[in-house]
Design a protein around this motif. Structure first.
Motif, PDB file in Angstrom:
ATOM      1  N   ARG A 236       4.746   1.104   2.880  1.00 33.56           N
ATOM      2  CA  ARG A 236       5.811   0.095   3.012  1.00 33.56           C
ATOM      3  C   ARG A 236       5.267  -1.328   3.070  1.00 33.56           C
ATOM      4  N   GLN A 237       4.180  -1.540   3.787  1.00 35.24           N
ATOM      5  CA  GLN A 237       3.621  -2.892   3.870  1.00 35.24           C
ATOM      6  C   GLN A 237       3.064  -3.327   2.522  1.00 35.24           C
ATOM      7  N   LEU A 238       2.376  -2.409   1.857  1.00 35.96           N
ATOM      8  CA  LEU A 238       1.789  -2.720   0.561  1.00 35.96           C
ATOM      9  C   LEU A 238       2.871  -3.038  -0.462  1.00 35.96           C
ATOM     10  N   GLY A 239       3.928  -2.241  -0.500  1.00 39.76           N
ATOM     11  CA  GLY A 239       5.001  -2.457  -1.456  1.00 39.76           C
ATOM     12  C   GLY A 239       5.708  -3.789  -1.288  1.00 39.76           C
ATOM     13  N   LYS A 240       5.784  -4.256  -0.042  1.00 33.99           N
ATOM     14  CA  LYS A 240       6.462  -5.521   0.243  1.00 33.99           C
ATOM     15  C   LYS A 240       5.690  -6.728  -0.266  1.00 33.99           C
ATOM     16  N   THR A 241       4.379  -6.567  -0.492  1.00 28.84           N
ATOM     17  CA  THR A 241       3.566  -7.719  -0.880  1.00 28.84           C
ATOM     18  C   THR A 241       3.801  -8.132  -2.325  1.00 28.84           C
ATOM     19  N   PHE A 242       4.472  -7.287  -3.101  1.00 27.61           N
ATOM     20  CA  PHE A 242       4.678  -7.585  -4.513  1.00 27.61           C
ATOM     21  C   PHE A 242       5.977  -8.338  -4.732  1.00 27.61           C
ATOM     22  N   ASN A 243       6.026  -9.091  -5.815  1.00 25.87           N
ATOM     23  CA  ASN A 243       7.236  -9.837  -6.181  1.00 25.87           C
ATOM     24  C   ASN A 243       7.604  -9.472  -7.628  1.00 25.87           C
ATOM     25  N   PRO A 244       8.669  -8.645  -7.799  1.00 26.60           N
ATOM     26  CA  PRO A 244       9.549  -8.104  -6.763  1.00 26.60           C
ATOM     27  C   PRO A 244       8.891  -6.953  -6.003  1.00 26.60           C
ATOM     28  N   PRO A 245       9.391  -6.633  -4.786  1.00 24.82           N
ATOM     29  CA  PRO A 245       8.867  -5.474  -4.055  1.00 24.82           C
ATOM     30  C   PRO A 245       9.088  -4.192  -4.857  1.00 24.82           C
ATOM     31  N   ILE A 246       8.142  -3.279  -4.784  1.00 19.84           N
ATOM     32  CA  ILE A 246       8.266  -1.993  -5.476  1.00 19.84           C
ATOM     33  C   ILE A 246       7.974  -0.861  -4.504  1.00 19.84           C
ATOM     34  N   ALA A 247       8.366   0.355  -4.896  1.00 22.11           N
ATOM     35  CA  ALA A 247       8.080   1.538  -4.080  1.00 22.11           C
ATOM     36  C   ALA A 247       6.665   2.025  -4.393  1.00 22.11           C
ATOM     37  N   VAL A 248       5.806   2.033  -3.381  1.00 24.40           N
ATOM     38  CA  VAL A 248       4.428   2.490  -3.539  1.00 24.40           C
ATOM     39  C   VAL A 248       4.209   3.694  -2.622  1.00 24.40           C
ATOM     40  N   TYR A 249       3.631   4.742  -3.171  1.00 28.09           N
ATOM     41  CA  TYR A 249       3.334   5.951  -2.397  1.00 28.09           C
ATOM     42  C   TYR A 249       1.851   6.266  -2.515  1.00 28.09           C
ATOM     43  N   LEU A 250       1.284   6.724  -1.413  1.00 31.30           N
ATOM     44  CA  LEU A 250      -0.127   7.090  -1.380  1.00 31.30           C
ATOM     45  C   LEU A 250      -0.243   8.606  -1.274  1.00 31.30           C
ATOM     46  N   LYS A 251      -0.842   9.234  -2.279  1.00 29.23           N
ATOM     47  CA  LYS A 251      -1.082  10.673  -2.256  1.00 29.23           C
ATOM     48  C   LYS A 251      -2.411  10.906  -1.561  1.00 29.23           C
ATOM     49  N   CYS A 252      -2.342  11.372  -0.316  1.00 30.32           N
ATOM     50  CA  CYS A 252      -3.506  11.384   0.573  1.00 30.32           C
ATOM     51  C   CYS A 252      -4.267  12.702   0.462  1.00 30.32           C
ATOM     52  N   GLU A 253      -5.157  12.769  -0.514  1.00 37.64           N
ATOM     53  CA  GLU A 253      -5.903  13.993  -0.774  1.00 37.64           C
ATOM     54  C   GLU A 253      -7.023  14.245   0.229  1.00 37.64           C
ATOM     55  N   GLY A 254      -7.289  13.255   1.068  1.00 39.48           N
ATOM     56  CA  GLY A 254      -8.252  13.459   2.143  1.00 39.48           C
ATOM     57  C   GLY A 254      -7.779  14.435   3.194  1.00 39.48           C
ATOM     58  N   PHE A 255      -6.513  14.864   3.116  1.00 38.35           N
ATOM     59  CA  PHE A 255      -5.967  15.836   4.050  1.00 38.35           C
ATOM     60  C   PHE A 255      -6.236  17.277   3.610  1.00 38.35           C
ATOM     61  N   ASN A 256      -6.910  17.464   2.496  1.00 36.92           N
ATOM     62  CA  ASN A 256      -7.326  18.801   2.082  1.00 36.92           C
ATOM     63  C   ASN A 256      -8.412  19.334   3.023  1.00 36.92           C
ATOM     64  N   PRO A 257      -8.695  20.644   2.991  1.00 30.82           N
ATOM     65  CA  PRO A 257      -9.593  21.247   3.984  1.00 30.82           C
ATOM     66  C   PRO A 257     -10.962  20.598   4.119  1.00 30.82           C
ATOM     67  N   THR A 258     -11.606  20.240   3.016  1.00 31.68           N
ATOM     68  CA  THR A 258     -12.920  19.595   3.133  1.00 31.68           C
ATOM     69  C   THR A 258     -12.823  18.087   2.990  1.00 31.68           C
ATOM     70  N   GLY A 259     -11.601  17.555   2.977  1.00 35.28           N
ATOM     71  CA  GLY A 259     -11.426  16.109   2.991  1.00 35.28           C
ATOM     72  C   GLY A 259     -11.378  15.440   1.643  1.00 35.28           C
TER      73      GLY A 259
END
Length: 354
Positions: free
Chosen positions: A38-61
């Protein structure tokens, strides 16, 4: 007992090359968070929806677990006597863990002194045979190919097609969570298997009518290790992002095709841009990724400055690995290092900070 399938093979079996004869090796990989930045998306003009796919949550990181579960499962099915890989760290950690789970001996060949200690520790604790060589990843991979051919060992680098098959499941998850596909998908590019895999996944989901169109694939290499961008092999790649410090990617052609077919791009970002994005994601979104992961966000910020986004765009950035794999880098670039004070001065130090 969970009612959900455990692991990417069980969840997406219909899309994967497995049969009833395939022994399934899993550490319950996959189902990693897709977090709205949400913070990252707000920094753009215009604001956009940004999602982070957090693959570090897999078993070995790291994202490597998605493909490794399938590569090791198929190695067992083939009755391989051992597996081998070259690695800048994450592949060795994943191969070692899944090999241990399967009861398969694992040998990893790594560049001496070029791997973050967190990743090296994983390979060692899982009982792999670890060989450090003088030379970079590309030299290590060439050696592994030769050794595997002579010793009849199964290679589990991304030249193994089952690795790509497993890694494509991350694209399925993105679509399942969003209910559609993103407009753009940003990824770090090192050996280039991941952007290849995501593109394969998106295309297969479209063919299955799970999504109606396809995202633009946006890959980013580090400026000191950008062979696809400059169009030639880099013999001595250099970057702080060790996971993408590769001068001759195994999936070079497939990655370039993914970018071209999707109307996307493969570009590069500097080490300073990578580290700025690395700190930004940690400080503004609360997500600790390894430096190479932040190349995706650095690429997003670079193109945002060029003004390519529109208000209704949805962007996914893959963060390929967890920051705990390289704590030395985090301590070196932290914006607020620790402060030593006397016990009686803590309250005053906090008042001054506030």
């Amino acid at each position: 007992m969970s009612k959900h399938p455990q692991g990417v093979i069980a969840t997406y079996r219909e899309f994967l090359p497995v049969t009833d004869k395939t022994p399934i090796v899993s550490l319950h990989e996959g189902r990693t968070p897709l977090i709205a930045a949400r913070q990252l998306g707000k920094t753009f003009n215009p604001p956009i929806a940004v999602y982070l796919k957090c693959e570090g949550f897999n078993p070995t990181g790291s994202f490597k677990d998605r493909g490794m579960c399938l590569a090791i499962s198929k190695a067992l099915e083939k009755k391989a006597r051992a597996v081998i890989c070259a690695s800048t760290g994450n592949t060795s950690a994943s191969a070692s863990a899944y090999g241990a789970r399967a009861g398969l001996p694992v040998c990893v060949v790594i560049p001496e002194g070029e791997i973050a200690m967190g990743k090296l520790a994983q390979a060692i604790i899982h009982g792999a045979k670890v060989l450090q060589i003088k030379g970079n990843f590309d030299v290590a991979l060439d050696m592994v190919k030769e050794i595997a051919a002579n010793q009849s060992l199964e290679i589990v680098n991304s030249i193994n097609p089952f690795r790509i098959e497993g890694q494509k499941t991350a694209a399925f998850e993105v679509c399942d969570v969003l209910g559609t596909m993103p407009t753009y998908h940003f990824l770090p590019v090192g050996n280039a298997g991941n952007i290849t895999a995501y593109w394969k996944g998106y295309r297969e989901y479209k063919d299955a009518k799970r999504i109606s169109s396809l995202p633009k694939m946006m890959g980013f290499q580090a400026a000191g290790a950008a062979p696809i961008v400059i169009g030639r092999v880099v013999n001595n790649p250099e970057t702080v992002a060790s996971a993408i410090r590769i001068g001759n990617p195994a999936s070079w052609k497939a990655a370039a095709n993914a970018a071209a077919e999707s109307s996307g791009t493969i570009d590069m970002v500097t080490d300073d841009e990578i580290l700025d994005a690395y700190k930004m994601v940690a400080e503004q979104e609360g997500i600790f990724c390894e430096p190479a992961s932040a190349a995706s966000v650095a690429g997003l910020l670079k193109l945002a400055r060029a003004g390519i986004f529109q208000a209704n765009d949805a962007v996914v950035c893959t963060l390929t690995g967890h920051g705990l794999k390289d704590v030395d880098r985090a301590m070196a670039v932290a914006s607020r290092p620790t402060t030593c004070v006397n016990a009686g001065d803590v309250a005053e130090a906090i008042r001054g900070w506030l």
